[in-house]
Design a protein around this motif. Structure first.
Motif, PDB file in Angstrom:
ATOM      1  N   SER A  42       0.796  -1.233   0.000  1.00  0.00           N
ATOM      2  CA  SER A  42       0.000   0.000   0.000  1.00  0.00           C
ATOM      3  C   SER A  42       0.824   1.276   0.000  1.00  0.00           C
ATOM      4  N   LYS A  43       2.073   1.216   0.487  1.00  0.00           N
ATOM      5  CA  LYS A  43       2.798   2.469   0.659  1.00  0.00           C
ATOM      6  C   LYS A  43       4.184   2.471   0.025  1.00  0.00           C
ATOM      7  N   ASP A  44       5.058   1.610   0.514  1.00  0.00           N
ATOM      8  CA  ASP A  44       6.473   1.717   0.178  1.00  0.00           C
ATOM      9  C   ASP A  44       6.830   1.060  -1.156  1.00  0.00           C
ATOM     10  N   ASP A  45       7.944   1.537  -1.724  1.00  0.00           N
ATOM     11  CA  ASP A  45       8.407   1.021  -3.015  1.00  0.00           C
ATOM     12  C   ASP A  45       8.972  -0.390  -2.888  1.00  0.00           C
ATOM     13  N   ALA A  46       9.726  -0.670  -1.818  1.00  0.00           N
ATOM     14  CA  ALA A  46      10.447  -1.944  -1.722  1.00  0.00           C
ATOM     15  C   ALA A  46       9.525  -3.161  -1.819  1.00  0.00           C
ATOM     16  N   PRO A  47       8.420  -3.248  -1.042  1.00  0.00           N
ATOM     17  CA  PRO A  47       7.554  -4.426  -1.194  1.00  0.00           C
ATOM     18  C   PRO A  47       6.972  -4.563  -2.598  1.00  0.00           C
ATOM     19  N   ARG A  48       6.602  -3.442  -3.214  1.00  0.00           N
ATOM     20  CA  ARG A  48       6.060  -3.498  -4.577  1.00  0.00           C
ATOM     21  C   ARG A  48       7.111  -4.015  -5.556  1.00  0.00           C
ATOM     22  N   ARG A  49       8.312  -3.496  -5.410  1.00  0.00           N
ATOM     23  CA  ARG A  49       9.385  -3.895  -6.321  1.00  0.00           C
ATOM     24  C   ARG A  49       9.747  -5.363  -6.124  1.00  0.00           C
ATOM     25  N   VAL A  50       9.765  -5.808  -4.886  1.00  0.00           N
ATOM     26  CA  VAL A  50      10.088  -7.207  -4.598  1.00  0.00           C
ATOM     27  C   VAL A  50       9.007  -8.134  -5.154  1.00  0.00           C
ATOM     28  N   MET A  51       7.744  -7.774  -4.971  1.00  0.00           N
ATOM     29  CA  MET A  51       6.671  -8.617  -5.471  1.00  0.00           C
ATOM     30  C   MET A  51       6.698  -8.700  -6.997  1.00  0.00           C
ATOM     31  N   ALA A  52       6.901  -7.574  -7.664  1.00  0.00           N
ATOM     32  CA  ALA A  52       6.972  -7.580  -9.130  1.00  0.00           C
ATOM     33  C   ALA A  52       8.148  -8.422  -9.612  1.00  0.00           C
ATOM     34  N   ALA A  53       9.302  -8.296  -8.938  1.00  0.00           N
ATOM     35  CA  ALA A  53      10.473  -9.085  -9.311  1.00  0.00           C
ATOM     36  C   ALA A  53      10.217 -10.575  -9.073  1.00  0.00           C
ATOM     37  N   ALA A  54       9.482 -10.889  -8.006  1.00  0.00           N
ATOM     38  CA  ALA A  54       9.182 -12.289  -7.705  1.00  0.00           C
ATOM     39  C   ALA A  54       8.306 -12.918  -8.777  1.00  0.00           C
ATOM     40  N   ILE A  55       7.273 -12.193  -9.201  1.00  0.00           N
ATOM     41  CA  ILE A  55       6.398 -12.713 -10.251  1.00  0.00           C
ATOM     42  C   ILE A  55       7.193 -12.947 -11.534  1.00  0.00           C
ATOM     43  N   SER A  56       8.030 -11.991 -11.898  1.00  0.00           N
ATOM     44  CA  SER A  56       8.831 -12.130 -13.121  1.00  0.00           C
ATOM     45  C   SER A  56       9.792 -13.306 -13.010  1.00  0.00           C
ATOM     46  N   TRP A  57      10.402 -13.483 -11.846  1.00  0.00           N
ATOM     47  CA  TRP A  57      11.384 -14.559 -11.657  1.00  0.00           C
ATOM     48  C   TRP A  57      10.713 -15.928 -11.688  1.00  0.00           C
ATOM     49  N   VAL A  58       9.629 -16.077 -10.965  1.00  0.00           N
ATOM     50  CA  VAL A  58       8.950 -17.374 -10.919  1.00  0.00           C
ATOM     51  C   VAL A  58       8.360 -17.743 -12.282  1.00  0.00           C
ATOM     52  N   ALA A  59       7.828 -16.738 -12.989  1.00  0.00           N
ATOM     53  CA  ALA A  59       7.173 -17.004 -14.277  1.00  0.00           C
ATOM     54  C   ALA A  59       8.118 -16.942 -15.459  1.00  0.00           C
ATOM     55  N   SER A  60       9.396 -16.670 -15.210  1.00  0.00           N
ATOM     56  CA  SER A  60      10.384 -16.575 -16.302  1.00  0.00           C
ATOM     57  C   SER A  60       9.970 -15.531 -17.327  1.00  0.00           C
ATOM     58  N   ARG A  61       9.501 -14.382 -16.836  1.00  0.00           N
ATOM     59  CA  ARG A  61       9.045 -13.313 -17.714  1.00  0.00           C
ATOM     60  C   ARG A  61      10.028 -12.148 -17.671  1.00  0.00           C
ATOM     61  N   THR A  62      10.258 -11.536 -18.830  1.00  0.00           N
ATOM     62  CA  THR A  62      11.098 -10.353 -18.877  1.00  0.00           C
ATOM     63  C   THR A  62      10.367  -9.152 -18.306  1.00  0.00           C
ATOM     64  N   TYR A  63       9.076  -9.040 -18.614  1.00  0.00           N
ATOM     65  CA  TYR A  63       8.320  -7.853 -18.225  1.00  0.00           C
ATOM     66  C   TYR A  63       7.521  -8.105 -16.958  1.00  0.00           C
ATOM     67  N   LYS A  64       7.439  -7.060 -16.148  1.00  0.00           N
ATOM     68  CA  LYS A  64       6.690  -7.144 -14.893  1.00  0.00           C
ATOM     69  C   LYS A  64       5.193  -7.083 -15.176  1.00  0.00           C
ATOM     70  N   PRO A  65       4.383  -7.623 -14.260  1.00  0.00           N
ATOM     71  CA  PRO A  65       2.927  -7.518 -14.430  1.00  0.00           C
ATOM     72  C   PRO A  65       2.479  -6.069 -14.295  1.00  0.00           C
ATOM     73  N   ARG A  66       1.334  -5.754 -14.855  1.00  0.00           N
ATOM     74  CA  ARG A  66       0.793  -4.399 -14.735  1.00  0.00           C
ATOM     75  C   ARG A  66       0.557  -4.073 -13.262  1.00  0.00           C
ATOM     76  N   PHE A  67       0.869  -2.828 -12.927  1.00  0.00           N
ATOM     77  CA  PHE A  67       0.815  -2.404 -11.532  1.00  0.00           C
ATOM     78  C   PHE A  67      -0.571  -2.618 -10.928  1.00  0.00           C
ATOM     79  N   GLU A  68      -1.613  -2.229 -11.658  1.00  0.00           N
ATOM     80  CA  GLU A  68      -2.966  -2.347 -11.136  1.00  0.00           C
ATOM     81  C   GLU A  68      -3.324  -3.813 -10.848  1.00  0.00           C
ATOM     82  N   SER A  69      -2.941  -4.710 -11.758  1.00  0.00           N
ATOM     83  CA  SER A  69      -3.217  -6.133 -11.557  1.00  0.00           C
ATOM     84  C   SER A  69      -2.450  -6.681 -10.367  1.00  0.00           C
ATOM     85  N   LEU A  70      -1.210  -6.251 -10.232  1.00  0.00           N
ATOM     86  CA  LEU A  70      -0.384  -6.705  -9.119  1.00  0.00           C
ATOM     87  C   LEU A  70      -1.014  -6.322  -7.781  1.00  0.00           C
ATOM     88  N   ILE A  71      -1.407  -5.053  -7.651  1.00  0.00           N
ATOM     89  CA  ILE A  71      -1.995  -4.577  -6.404  1.00  0.00           C
ATOM     90  C   ILE A  71      -3.294  -5.328  -6.094  1.00  0.00           C
TER      91      ILE A  71
END
Length: 427
Positions: A263-292
């Protein structure tokens, strides 16, 4: 300064830029993406002067969309041969789905990535110039991008496990063409580069107007530099946060409850986006709205899927993020394959070692495969994780499922560690 002196200076500038990327190492094999346009043609010729041509491999992709493409590739083939550089031409067919330009970019990258993996390429050089960098910044500004988007393109990065270098980012497009003329080297111009239907072309045409507002090339490049500095700091903070609150379990990631509060800080958002990309073997991060939205559902105790991942709530408020089995693709080793039997790479994250032979298929284990693994309940991984784990098949017969307790001489290892590889930081 004479034309010859200016030409020599530009080639020397390229050599310095190339070696500063850190991709030229003893015995390394370097790939060159060469389309036949002025930028990539200049890169190929300059690279042949900076590195032993025997260590270079050129690749071109024909999208099958323009009849001129075959002529352009023929030009590349001829010049590569004169330089002593081995060349490979690849094809790509559009399935008529989605946006053409986007599909072409993805198709081109997939073809070159597979070629690099099969050819033993250590790094792939792409001919993006300073002009491409500026155009990228303007397009992302128009899309309302944040810091990551406004960093434009990095001089060197890791994409799908392949190191990508852009030695021409400090070179103006016009300067490269002047160099080609001085060296009497021919190139081809793609007419689509002047087609105002494309965003990049319209961004290029805005330069003159932007300069009247003080938005010169220098100022725009300064903005990119500032954004890249900010991004580096945010990446370090995210990696440190992940080391505290995220644990890797084979191919899964386990999050503490605090790491799910986006809800607030950059670090958790960045970590979650990086996690999705890493687990799914994707170059691009998921859309911010979908992630939240998905993570908010997860925090309420719901199992959700996102971008090829399953997000599974855990007791105590944490979560496990794992690969969605249905989102993976099988790999079958071709009959008559000439590659050495050095194991099999699957889903871009897994490396399997074992008695490799033609016709073997690697795929997600799935329900049917799990039933043939009598000892899977003794494994440390939960059932839902095992369903997406790598398995080896020959026809309809399961040969091995290393993570589910059926090895038969096979092992499976994650290629890269999440904490050291998902944040684009060189330790």
């Amino acid at each position: 300064m004479s034309v010859t002196k200016a030409s020599a200076d530009l080639a020397e500038q390229f050599s310095r830029a190339l070696h500063e990327l850190g991709v030229v190492k003893p015995q390394s094999v370097i790939g060159l993406a060469v389309s036949g346009g002025g930028d990539s043609i200049a890169m190929m010729h300059m690279a042949a002067r900076a590195v032993d041509p025997k260590r270079l491999r050129a690749v071109s992709v024909d999208h099958g969309l323009r009849p001129e493409a075959s002529t352009e590739i023929a030009l590349v083939v001829g010049q590569a041969q004169e330089l002593g550089i081995a060349h490979t031409a690849l094809g790509w067919d559009w399935d008529r789905k989605g946006n053409l330009q986007g599909a072409a970019r993805q198709g081109r990258w997939a073809a070159m990535h597979d070629w690099a993996a099969q050819t033993g390429i250590d790094a792939l050089l792409i001919g993006h110039t300073e002009d491409d960098q500026l155009e990228t910044l303007l397009m992302r500004l128009a899309r309302g991008s944040g810091i990551d988007g406004l960093t434009a393109m990095a001089r060197v990065d890791l994409r799908d496990g392949l190191r990508v270098g852009r030695p021409l980012l400090g070179f103006a497009r016009d300067a490269l063409r002047d160099w080609l003329r001085a060296e009497q080297i021919g190139w081809c111009d793609d007419p689509s580069n002047d087609d105002p239907r494309f965003d990049r072309v319209r961004a290029r045409q805005m330069y003159a107007q932007l300069e009247t507002l003080g938005l010169t090339r220098k100022r725009l490049l300064q903005t990119i530099d500032h954004m890249q500095a900010a991004q580096r700091s945010l990446r370090v903070a995210a990696r440190d946060f992940a080391r505290l609150h995220v644990r890797q379990d084979a191919g899964d990631l386990i999050f503490d409850p605090v790491a799910l509060d986006l809800s607030k800080d950059d670090a958790p958002r960045r970590v979650m986006a990086a996690a999705i990309s890493w687990v799914a073997s994707r170059t691009y991060k998921p859309r911010f709205e979908s992630l939240i939205a998905r993570v908010e559902q997860l925090r309420k105790g719901q199992k959700v899927t996102l971008a090829g991942c399953v997000l599974l709530p855990l007791r105590g408020g944490g979560a496990r993020i794992l690969r969605e089995a249905a989102a993976t693709l099988p790999y079958t080793r071709p009959t008559g394959c000439t590659l050495a039997s050095m194991g099999i790479r699957w889903d871009q994250r897994w490396h399997l070692d074992g008695p490799v032979k033609d016709g073997l298929r690697v795929q997600a284990l799935g329900d049917a495969g799990l039933r043939d693994c009598p000892d899977w309940r003794q494994c440390a991984m939960p059932q839902v994780s095992l369903l997406a784990s790598p398995s080896v098949w020959l026809g309809d017969r399961l040969i091995a499922a290393p993570l589910a307790g059926l090895s038969n001489g096979w092992s499976a290892q994650i290629v890269a560690d999440f904490h050291s590889g998902a944040f684009g930081i060189e330790d």
